[in-house]
Enzyme design. Structure first.
Site, PDB file in Angstrom:
ATOM      1  N   HIS A 252      23.491 -13.985  68.072  1.00  0.00           N
ATOM      2  CA  HIS A 252      22.021 -13.994  67.943  1.00  0.00           C
ATOM      3  C   HIS A 252      21.483 -15.434  68.005  1.00  0.00           C
ATOM      4  O   HIS A 252      20.555 -15.785  67.289  1.00  0.00           O
ATOM      5  CB  HIS A 252      21.591 -13.331  66.625  1.00  0.00           C
ATOM      6  N   ASP A 315      26.067 -10.934  62.222  1.00  0.00           N
ATOM      7  CA  ASP A 315      26.158  -9.578  62.771  1.00  0.00           C
ATOM      8  C   ASP A 315      26.313  -9.593  64.288  1.00  0.00           C
ATOM      9  O   ASP A 315      25.949 -10.551  64.964  1.00  0.00           O
ATOM     10  CB  ASP A 315      24.886  -8.785  62.407  1.00  0.00           C
ATOM     11  N   GLU A 316      26.875  -8.520  64.782  1.00  0.00           N
ATOM     12  CA  GLU A 316      26.870  -8.170  66.210  1.00  0.00           C
ATOM     13  C   GLU A 316      27.354  -9.295  67.122  1.00  0.00           C
ATOM     14  O   GLU A 316      26.834  -9.469  68.223  1.00  0.00           O
ATOM     15  CB  GLU A 316      25.452  -7.720  66.629  1.00  0.00           C
ATOM     16  N   ASN A 317      28.333 -10.034  66.669  1.00  0.00           N
ATOM     17  CA  ASN A 317      28.927 -11.030  67.557  1.00  0.00           C
ATOM     18  C   ASN A 317      30.114 -10.390  68.248  1.00  0.00           C
ATOM     19  O   ASN A 317      31.151 -10.169  67.634  1.00  0.00           O
ATOM     20  CB  ASN A 317      29.373 -12.255  66.765  1.00  0.00           C
ATOM     21  N   GLU A 367      29.643  -7.661  58.827  1.00  0.00           N
ATOM     22  CA  GLU A 367      30.720  -8.120  59.713  1.00  0.00           C
ATOM     23  C   GLU A 367      31.480  -9.312  59.135  1.00  0.00           C
ATOM     24  O   GLU A 367      32.604  -9.589  59.550  1.00  0.00           O
ATOM     25  CB  GLU A 367      30.150  -8.503  61.081  1.00  0.00           C
TER      26      GLU A 367
END
Ligand code: ACM
Length: 691
Positions: A252, A315-317, A367
């Protein structure tokens, strides 16, 4: 004997709850006893405070008096509180022992008593006292001759210490005034953590003096100066609200890399992201410069944000650019880092060290919880069924592993789901198998307002009133879970939030005036009451992919979750299906007439391209209304008539202009009833009864 006493008290408490249920308190207090009598608000209303060292109390009492006089029209003689020694026998006496700290597990309890002649607030901290003032304002009632506070005794304290709201200001920047009015609203429902999601692919919103390119190149000029940040933190502190800043890394991070491409994992050109989604740009965790920049930034932030915690996102890496980078791959091999999770943990631990040097603790999205992550980190649980895991599973896992943790799954208000769905999510359901020590690690939760689809114009109507019901889940006892009663109280809280400048009601008309080009908006207002914005991130599914600078001024933006008339229509349909008498038929027909008449008014508006997009929806609603009316008037329905209704239902099932027709399922139920009646030629139940 003990048993008899217990029975006596149970009956007594239930009776009191029964009576007090009529009050519009939210969050519902832990213990409340209604008494007889009332304290009438008169111009001689005074406040005496036993201690004069709290700016919070000064401000809260002044605001209390303004709001009280604003609601009642009573010209109160004294517009400010007195210290106890200055006023004899004040109407409202406030006693607190000390200034509250903005920290986890601070005492926020209070006792509030109202009698005919006196109101008293007692609290350990000034934070508890300001919660009591909000409860008192919610108690305000009136008859035709006066405004009064009902006599009551309340003992109150929060169930959870972390009652947060996250606002994402990266996808769409939210100016300071938006934040301030929402901090006021948070305080009105006793929320105490503002999680400020300050950076993401679409923007870096903090003025950095050490690395100014961050805000200069990463924000389109839309960022908070350090003075503004201090102003927001102070505003929150005055309301008993902690501010937890988030810098979302290592993923992000497009906006950061737009400013400093040299710390990226891939050598390419970066520009601020304009779309929504999950993107690949990722900080380079093996580049010392990454830690130099983040170290300086966190150093600056430590001086701006007094809170113990800094949220590092995490998050969301997906690590795609890590996989593609040979140096990173070699580094991983050399250091025995087998997976991208291991590499991210390496990165997170370095950040934790930097934060610790600045006196801060680290928190991050779930995460970050890997085998090697120290339990000093706080885990923010967010994934659920949409991400293929059981709701709150990481929350339970974190508590068992020894981490402090909070829950956001179930509280994603940007999903545009009915408030009832959020309300019944409990961060600590009694079905879990946690020990007392593990339970104590679940600190609470946060509602999350991701801002892909919100601007200053529509954000309040996405936040409120649903966030107030979530605030109740975080504050009140788990047994407070009557959905119908919650909806009743929420309607009242919703209207009162307007007093604080929340625009959730009024901006509907602002948007409708925009759509109609300042023509009469009543016909569209009627339509908004049965339409809801499409749910679960499906707004882009209609073929238009929204960018950050797309219009959020359209019909869907004027509509809200829990569309008002969908409830009343549902009730009318259920009544009708139970008994097809004249008044139940009339109740439904009234809705059909309203939609038919208002479509006629809509047709008379001078058309423009936006109105043209709404026309098919309205036309179909009016057509189906006419078809249902005919069907009700006709004992012997033809197959064609029923097919016509069925056909219109098929069309109305599909979202148009990014809204769902909220009465669709009830129309469908009516159609099913007619089909059934026609096929069996059943005699309506009411007639059967009469025979
Ligand atoms: C998140 O929703 N990506 C934390």
């Amino acid at each position: 004997m003990k048993k008899i006493l217990f029975l006596f008290f149970s009956v007594f408490t239930i009776t009191c709850f029964g009576q007090s249920k009529s009050l519009n308190l939210m969050p519902w207090p832990q213990k409340i006893t209604l008494e007889t009598g009332e304290f009438i608000v008169k111009p001689d209303f005074t406040i005496g405070v036993n201690n004069s060292n709290s700016e919070r109390i000064d401000l809260a009492t002044t605001n209390f008096l303004r709001r009280l006089s604003g609601r009642t029209g009573v010209f109160i003689d004294n517009g400010f509180a007195f210290s106890a020694s200055e006023v004899e026998n004040p109407s409202l006496e406030i006693a607190y022992q000390r200034i509250g700290k903005l920290a986890v597990n601070e005492d926020e309890s209070y006792v509030l008593k109202v009698s005919n002649s006196k109101i008293s607030i007692e609290a350990t901290t000034d934070i508890g006292a300001i919660h009591a003032l909000e409860t008192l304002l919610q108690l305000l009632n009136n008859n035709d001759s006066s405004y009064y506070f009902p006599a009551v005794s309340i003992q109150d304290f929060p169930r959870f210490t972390w009652r947060g709201l996250m606002i994402d200001v990266a996808r769409h920047f939210q100016p300071v005034e938006v934040l301030k009015r929402n901090l006021d609203a948070m305080s009105a429902v006793k929320m105490n953590v503002f999680h400020w999601h300050l950076t993401d692919d679409q923007g870096f919103r903090i003025e950095s003096k050490t690395h100014p390119k961050l805000h200069q190149l990463g924000s389109d000029g839309l960022y908070y100066t350090q003075n503004q940040i201090k102003e927001v933190v102070k505003y929150a502190s005055d309301r008993g609200i902690r501010v937890v800043p988030e810098v979302d890394v290592p993923g992000h991070a497009t906006a950061i890399l737009t400013a400093y491409p040299e710390i990226a994992s891939k050598d390419t050109v970066y520009t601020i992201e304009r779309f929504s989604g999950i993107f690949d740009p990722t900080l380079n965790p093996i580049n010392p410069k990454t830690y130099e920049i983040l170290g300086d930034l966190f150093g600056e932030m430590a001086t701006l944000f007094p809170d113990q915690y800094v949220h590092i996102g995490g998050d969301e890496n997906e690590g795609k650019h890590w996989d593609e980078n040979e140096e990173i791959q070699a580094f991983m091999k050399q250091h025995g880092l087998e997976t991208n999770h291991d590499l991210q943990t390496y990165f997170n631990i370095k950040l934790e060290e930097i934060l610790a040097k600045n006196g801060k603790s680290l928190m991050g999205w779930e995460e970050i919880m890997t085998d090697k992550m120290p339990t000093s980190a706080l885990i923010h649980s967010w994934k659920g069924v949409n991400e293929g895991v059981e709701l709150g599973s990481s929350l339970i896992a974190a508590a068992k592993k020894g981490y402090y943790t909070i829950l956001s799954n179930g509280f994603y208000i940007d999903l545009m789901q009915p408030v009832s769905e959020h309300y019944l999510v409990d961060p600590l359901p009694n079905t879990n198998n946690l020990t007392a020590e593990e339970k104590a690690r679940i600190l609470g939760g946060e509602a999350t307002m991701w801002s892909e689809l919100v601007t200053p114009l529509n954000i309040d109507s996405r936040l409120w009133p649903r966030t107030a019901a979530i605030a109740e889940r975080f504050w009140s006892d788990a047994s407070v879970n009557d959905v119908e009663n919650m909806y009743k109280r929420l309607a009242y809280v919703n209207f009162r939030l307007e007093e604080l400048g929340i625009t959730q009601i009024r901006n509907r008309d602002v948007i409708l005036r925009n759509i109609t080009n300042n023509q009469p908006t009543e016909s569209l207002e009627v339509l908004t009451k049965v339409c809801e914005p499409v749910k679960i991130y499906s707004r882009n599914a209609g073929g238009t992919e929204y960018k950050t600078f797309s219009p959020f001024t359209l019909f869907a933006d004027a509509c809200t979750v829990d569309a008002a008339d969908s409830f009343t229509f549902k009730k009318a349909v259920n009544n009708f299906l139970t008994e097809q008498n004249a008044s139940n038929t009339e109740a439904i027909t009234h809705f059909f007439d309203t939609w038919i008449v208002n479509y006629e008014a809509f047709k008379n508006l001078k058309k423009n391209p936006i109105l043209n997009t709404i026309d098919p929806l309205y036309r179909n609603l009016a057509s189906i209304s006419t078809a249902f009316k005919n069907a009700f008037q006709n004992e012997n329905l033809s197959k064609e008539q029923l097919q016509k209704i069925g056909g219109l239902l098929q069309v109305l099932k599909e979202p148009v202009v990014d809204v769902d027709l909220a009465v669709y399922h009830d129309l469908q139920k009516l159609h099913a009833f007619l089909v059934d009646k026609n096929s069996r030629k059943i005699t309506p139940k009411s007639k059967k009864i009469k025979q």
